[in-house]
Design a protein around this motif. Structure first.
Motif, PDB file in Angstrom:
ATOM      1  N   ASN A  10       0.937  -1.342  -0.006  1.00  0.00           N
ATOM      2  CA  ASN A  10      -0.062   0.039  -0.020  1.00  0.00           C
ATOM      3  C   ASN A  10       0.769   1.309  -0.151  1.00  0.00           C
ATOM      4  O   ASN A  10       0.312   2.223   0.181  1.00  0.00           O
ATOM      5  N   ASP A  70       2.469   2.652   2.146  1.00  0.00           N
ATOM      6  CA  ASP A  70       2.459   3.396   3.493  1.00  0.00           C
ATOM      7  C   ASP A  70       3.568   3.261   4.424  1.00  0.00           C
ATOM      8  O   ASP A  70       3.866   2.499   5.189  1.00  0.00           O
ATOM      9  N   THR A  77      -4.704   1.143   6.602  1.00  0.00           N
ATOM     10  CA  THR A  77      -4.112   1.764   5.485  1.00  0.00           C
ATOM     11  C   THR A  77      -5.010   2.878   4.986  1.00  0.00           C
ATOM     12  O   THR A  77      -4.745   4.167   5.017  1.00  0.00           O
ATOM     13  N   ALA A 102      -4.727   7.042   5.630  1.00  0.00           N
ATOM     14  CA  ALA A 102      -4.497   7.965   4.505  1.00  0.00           C
ATOM     15  C   ALA A 102      -5.777   8.949   4.567  1.00  0.00           C
ATOM     16  O   ALA A 102      -5.516  10.247   4.421  1.00  0.00           O
TER      17      ALA A 102
END
Length: 159
Positions: free
Chosen positions: A63, A65, A148, A152
């Protein structure tokens, strides 16, 4: 008190978004309880904590992240995992069974969840996972990908 989502989003107690999250403490507490239950459950079902954290790290990487990658890298390092689990967490392919099947499943559900079908569950069964293990794996995948997306969103709100 800050939770894993606050840390992933970079929220501090003085931030308005941090305070807004506390307007619904049941959501803050629920997310943290869910995180604990998928990463360090009372009954691991043969999916040990180091495997769970390696998979969470892998999903953080998929992802892209960086905050979650840092969190899960640190947590995994504290568990002193064997090299194959470090490789799994770092996105390696060509792993031994059952890690290869688990990694393929995690990657597919994280990146292209609409492609998931019954044949993918059968592949996990063929790799030796039991139904309770597949359910636990699915819960872990769902939570980390949820985490995630929420992190975000919180970052966007903060900016």
């Amino acid at each position: 008190m800050s939770d894993a989502l606050d840390l992933a989003a970079g929220l501090k107690p003085h931030d308005p978004v941090y305070r807004a999250r506390r307007a619904r403490p049941e959501f803050v507490e629920g997310a943290e309880l869910c995180r604990a239950s998928v990463l360090a459950p009372e009954h691991g079902l043969g999916l040990d904590g180091d495997l769970r954290h390696a998979l969470a790290l892998r999903m953080g990487r998929l992802n892209e992240d960086e905050a979650l990658v840092a969190q899960y890298s640190e947590a995994l390092a504290h568990l002193d995992p064997l090299d194959p689990l470090v490789a799994l967490g770092n996105g390696a392919t060509g792993l031994e069974a059952p890690h290869a099947a688990i990694a393929r499943h995690v990657d597919m559900v994280t990146l292209t969840p609409w492609q998931a079908g019954p044949e993918h569950i059968r592949a996990l069964e063929a790799a030796g996972l039991s139904s309770p293990q597949i359910i636990a794996l699915s819960e872990l995948i769902a939570f980390v990908n949820f985490q995630t997306r929420v992190a975000a969103g919180l970052r966007l709100l903060r900016s």
